[in-house]
Design a protein around this motif. Structure first.
Motif: not given
Length: 324
Positions: A228-256
């Protein structure tokens, strides 16, 4: 049309009921939308009478012998259970009738796993064909054809084949659009309360559906939010914040979880949305804005990198006959 086109749908014990009723509903709705009898629908089986679908619903059919193969405009073989398909493929009467009808028909093909029967009868040699994703490996054992494991439906000359179940509706809408125009096909889609007319190039599994199937519960709501937010900036930091994780932890979990980095996943969703907008003739500038690209040039580069063709060429080859 001065006279109705005769459409034959071949059913059998074990048939998938929607492979029959979905296409039949499209052609029947076309008659209503066009205000004249454009199609006459024949639900056929080898011996006629009731056939029992794989869901237990019985369908009344006509015997193949009641319908002259020379008079059929469109022939479709439905899919169904493995046992039902095997029995149909071994039925000489069904094979002979379908072979004769297909030789004379303007077009012929299959819905879902019905492509396995066409292949067994040698009616799709040298053709590119689609089928249900569960049947692609089995169909691929036929060395004399090419399986498109991704497409919703495929047109190759006179042969039209579709993927699983509801894609038979998409394919038949395309057949009606070819005969009567997009206006009639769109009216049918509205009558059937379809979300959209899906083009053949669309994958059997949308990126969102694939992701939802793999998603851990912690990412489910995030996926819906990203869409629903494809028009907005969607970098790792913002996605990680939305998921309630640190950027590094989020990146690893998401990729897995998804087998793709967050950036790759977001780009996939953006380009998938862009294809739908291109087919709907939305201007490039608006598409770029709605899918999160700074300008049409940036969008075009990403599109070419992913699909190997320019947005303009894609629109030219896919857009005209697939407006929703």
């Amino acid at each position: 049309m001065k006279t109705p086109n005769h459409v034959a749908i071949l059913a059998f014990d074990g048939v998938q009921v929607l492979d029959v009723t979905g296409p039949a509903a499209v052609f029947a709705a076309a008659n209503d939308a066009a205000g004249q009898p454009c199609y006459r629908i024949h639900i056929l089986s080898a011996h006629g009478g009731l056939v029992t679908s794989n869901s237990g619903v019985a369908l009344q059919t006509q015997a193949l012998s009641s319908t002259a193969p020379a008079g059929i405009d469109t022939v479709l073989v439905a899919g169904g259970s493995a046992d039902g398909l095997q029995a149909l493929a071994c039925d000489d009467k069904a094979r002979d009738w379908t072979t004769q009808a297909s030789a004379r028909a303007r077009r012929y093909g299959s819905v879902c796993s019905g492509a396995l029967v066409l292949a067994a009868w040698g009616l799709v040699r040298g053709k590119r064909v689609a089928t249900h994703w569960e049947a692609t490996e089995l169909l691929g054992r036929h060395a004399d054809l090419q399986v498109d494991a991704d497409a919703l439906y495929v047109e190759d000359g006179r042969v039209w084949t579709s993927a699983g179940v509801t894609t038979g509706i998409d394919m038949c809408l395309a057949l009606v659009a070819r005969d009567l125009g997009d206006g009639v096909a769109n009216a049918i889609a509205r009558r059937l309360v379809l979300y959209a007319r899906r083009p053949g190039y669309q994958s059997q599994f949308s990126p969102m559906l694939t992701a939802q199937a793999r998603a851990e519960s912690g990412f489910s709501s995030l996926l819906d939010w990203v869409r629903e937010h494809l028009a907005e900036p969607l970098d790792v930091e913002r996605l990680a914040e939305r998921a309630g994780m640190s950027p590094r932890h989020f990146h690893r979990r998401f990729t897995e979880a998804f087998g793709a980095t967050p950036a790759r996943f977001v780009e996939t969703l953006r380009l998938d949305a862009a294809r739908q907008l291109l087919a709907a003739q939305v201007p490039l500038k608006e598409i770029a804005a709605r899918t999160g690209y700074a300008n049409p040039g940036q969008f075009s580069k990403a599109f070419v990198r992913r699909f190997g063709i320019s947005p303009g060429l894609f629109r030219e080859t896919q857009g005209a006959s697939h407006t929703a």
